[in-house]
Design a protein around this motif. Structure first.
Motif, PDB file in Angstrom:
ATOM      1  N   GLY A  38       0.841  -1.140  -0.088  1.00  0.00           N
ATOM      2  CA  GLY A  38      -0.090   0.053   0.097  1.00  0.00           C
ATOM      3  C   GLY A  38       0.721   1.318  -0.078  1.00  0.00           C
ATOM      4  N   ILE A  39       2.061   1.087   0.655  1.00  0.00           N
ATOM      5  CA  ILE A  39       2.881   2.380   0.933  1.00  0.00           C
ATOM      6  C   ILE A  39       3.518   2.693  -0.431  1.00  0.00           C
ATOM      7  N   ALA A  40       3.915   1.435  -1.056  1.00  0.00           N
ATOM      8  CA  ALA A  40       4.603   1.499  -2.411  1.00  0.00           C
ATOM      9  C   ALA A  40       3.544   1.836  -3.393  1.00  0.00           C
ATOM     10  N   LEU A  41       2.370   1.462  -3.526  1.00  0.00           N
ATOM     11  CA  LEU A  41       1.382   2.035  -4.257  1.00  0.00           C
ATOM     12  C   LEU A  41       1.201   3.397  -4.150  1.00  0.00           C
ATOM     13  N   SER A  42       0.931   3.858  -3.064  1.00  0.00           N
ATOM     14  CA  SER A  42       0.943   5.407  -2.951  1.00  0.00           C
ATOM     15  C   SER A  42       2.030   6.243  -3.258  1.00  0.00           C
ATOM     16  N   GLN A  43       3.307   5.708  -3.360  1.00  0.00           N
ATOM     17  CA  GLN A  43       4.403   6.515  -3.611  1.00  0.00           C
ATOM     18  C   GLN A  43       4.327   6.204  -5.269  1.00  0.00           C
ATOM     19  N   GLN A  44       3.853   5.186  -5.898  1.00  0.00           N
ATOM     20  CA  GLN A  44       3.830   5.199  -7.296  1.00  0.00           C
ATOM     21  C   GLN A  44       2.985   6.116  -7.878  1.00  0.00           C
ATOM     22  N   LYS A  45       1.645   6.085  -7.127  1.00  0.00           N
ATOM     23  CA  LYS A  45       0.702   7.022  -7.386  1.00  0.00           C
ATOM     24  C   LYS A  45       1.208   8.387  -7.659  1.00  0.00           C
ATOM     25  N   ASP A  46       1.912   8.878  -6.381  1.00  0.00           N
ATOM     26  CA  ASP A  46       2.327  10.275  -6.256  1.00  0.00           C
ATOM     27  C   ASP A  46       3.315  10.404  -7.355  1.00  0.00           C
ATOM     28  N   THR A  47       4.272   9.637  -7.727  1.00  0.00           N
ATOM     29  CA  THR A  47       5.277   9.604  -8.874  1.00  0.00           C
ATOM     30  C   THR A  47       4.643   9.881 -10.282  1.00  0.00           C
ATOM     31  N   LEU A  49       1.170  10.820 -10.761  1.00  0.00           N
ATOM     32  CA  LEU A  49       0.599  12.186 -10.826  1.00  0.00           C
ATOM     33  C   LEU A  49       1.874  13.436 -11.156  1.00  0.00           C
ATOM     34  N   ALA A  50       3.016  13.465 -10.388  1.00  0.00           N
ATOM     35  CA  ALA A  50       4.121  14.239 -10.728  1.00  0.00           C
ATOM     36  C   ALA A  50       4.565  14.235 -12.346  1.00  0.00           C
ATOM     37  N   GLN A  51       4.791  13.148 -12.683  1.00  0.00           N
ATOM     38  CA  GLN A  51       5.104  12.855 -14.119  1.00  0.00           C
ATOM     39  C   GLN A  51       4.025  13.290 -15.027  1.00  0.00           C
ATOM     40  N   SER A  52       2.676  12.919 -14.702  1.00  0.00           N
ATOM     41  CA  SER A  52       1.468  13.459 -15.431  1.00  0.00           C
ATOM     42  C   SER A  52       1.664  14.889 -15.458  1.00  0.00           C
ATOM     43  N   ALA A  53       1.728  15.693 -14.213  1.00  0.00           N
ATOM     44  CA  ALA A  53       1.930  17.102 -14.413  1.00  0.00           C
ATOM     45  C   ALA A  53       2.760  17.719 -15.241  1.00  0.00           C
ATOM     46  N   ALA A  54       4.250  16.955 -15.153  1.00  0.00           N
ATOM     47  CA  ALA A  54       5.470  17.234 -16.084  1.00  0.00           C
ATOM     48  C   ALA A  54       5.103  17.381 -17.427  1.00  0.00           C
ATOM     49  N   ILE A  55       4.627  16.031 -17.796  1.00  0.00           N
ATOM     50  CA  ILE A  55       4.112  15.934 -19.236  1.00  0.00           C
ATOM     51  C   ILE A  55       3.072  17.021 -19.628  1.00  0.00           C
ATOM     52  N   GLY A  56       1.993  17.068 -18.846  1.00  0.00           N
ATOM     53  CA  GLY A  56       1.228  18.318 -19.337  1.00  0.00           C
ATOM     54  C   GLY A  56       1.718  19.649 -19.361  1.00  0.00           C
ATOM     55  N   THR A  57       2.779  19.773 -18.602  1.00  0.00           N
ATOM     56  CA  THR A  57       3.476  21.269 -18.845  1.00  0.00           C
ATOM     57  C   THR A  57       4.333  21.055 -20.173  1.00  0.00           C
ATOM     58  N   LEU A  58       5.123  19.966 -20.134  1.00  0.00           N
ATOM     59  CA  LEU A  58       5.918  19.990 -21.573  1.00  0.00           C
ATOM     60  C   LEU A  58       5.075  19.837 -22.888  1.00  0.00           C
ATOM     61  N   GLN A  59       3.882  19.283 -22.776  1.00  0.00           N
ATOM     62  CA  GLN A  59       2.934  19.564 -24.020  1.00  0.00           C
ATOM     63  C   GLN A  59       2.634  20.929 -24.131  1.00  0.00           C
ATOM     64  N   SER A  60       2.229  21.682 -22.992  1.00  0.00           N
ATOM     65  CA  SER A  60       1.861  23.009 -23.310  1.00  0.00           C
ATOM     66  C   SER A  60       2.920  23.684 -23.834  1.00  0.00           C
ATOM     67  N   ASN A  61       4.078  23.392 -23.202  1.00  0.00           N
ATOM     68  CA  ASN A  61       5.297  24.263 -23.838  1.00  0.00           C
ATOM     69  C   ASN A  61       5.592  24.024 -25.259  1.00  0.00           C
ATOM     70  N   VAL A  62       5.303  22.668 -25.622  1.00  0.00           N
ATOM     71  CA  VAL A  62       5.593  22.087 -27.154  1.00  0.00           C
ATOM     72  C   VAL A  62       4.477  22.983 -27.905  1.00  0.00           C
ATOM     73  N   ARG A  63       3.128  22.959 -27.537  1.00  0.00           N
ATOM     74  CA  ARG A  63       2.306  23.754 -28.024  1.00  0.00           C
ATOM     75  C   ARG A  63       2.585  25.491 -28.491  1.00  0.00           C
ATOM     76  N   ARG A  64       3.245  25.851 -27.241  1.00  0.00           N
ATOM     77  CA  ARG A  64       3.546  27.231 -27.264  1.00  0.00           C
ATOM     78  C   ARG A  64       4.919  27.496 -28.404  1.00  0.00           C
ATOM     79  N   ASN A  65       5.698  26.651 -28.032  1.00  0.00           N
ATOM     80  CA  ASN A  65       6.850  26.735 -28.814  1.00  0.00           C
ATOM     81  C   ASN A  65       6.343  26.728 -30.469  1.00  0.00           C
ATOM     82  N   GLU A  66       5.595  25.670 -30.755  1.00  0.00           N
ATOM     83  CA  GLU A  66       5.251  25.235 -32.188  1.00  0.00           C
ATOM     84  C   GLU A  66       4.658  26.745 -32.793  1.00  0.00           C
TER      85      GLU A  66
END
Length: 148
Positions: A38-47, A49-66
């Protein structure tokens, strides 16, 4: 002495107690494993979520750059068109006016040429030093040595 029936019952009870103890031990081990997972699953979930947020930011940056690249391409095209138009205008004016053509073909005075020459600079300090050491232009009352 004990009767065989009592011995048998004592043995069955002892076996049952052993089985209960083993089951209790296995249950506590399973609970500990579930807790760790359960602890490992919670940590993976947090990871994730953070990666998903980073991907969203990168995609937004890509759109702006294009979008910025597309705007720059348009501006570059417009600048090219303006430069071509300016060149055409200069060519047309030179072809139409002989005096202008003659003036355009003459060399610039030495003082003007010197204004356009500057050495390569290593930094802002070198540029400031060059400016302070530059030779001044002659007074407007004096005639330059190389005159048109």
């Amino acid at each position: 002495m004990m009767s065989p029936w009592l011995k048998f019952m004592a043995l069955v009870i002892a076996c049952l107690l052993c089985i209960v103890a083993v089951n209790k031990w296995q249950l506590s081990r399973a609970e500990r494993t579930v807790s760790q997972q359960g602890i490992a699953l919670s940590q993976q979930k947090d990871t994730l979520l953070a990666q998903s947020a980073a991907i969203g930011t990168l995609q937004s940056n890509v759109r702006r750059n294009e979008q910025a690249q597309a705007e720059l391409r348009i501006k570059l095209s417009q600048a090219g068109q303006l430069a071509a138009s300016r060149d055409n205008t200069i060519t047309r004016l030179l072809n139409e006016n002989a005096d202008l053509r003659r003036w355009y073909g003459t060399a610039l005075p030495d003082d003007i040429k010197r204004l356009h020459r500057r050495p390569a600079f290593d930094g802002p300090d070198a540029y400031l030093r060059w400016l302070s050491e530059s030779h001044e232009l002659p007074d407007t009352g004096q005639q330059p040595a190389n005159q048109r």
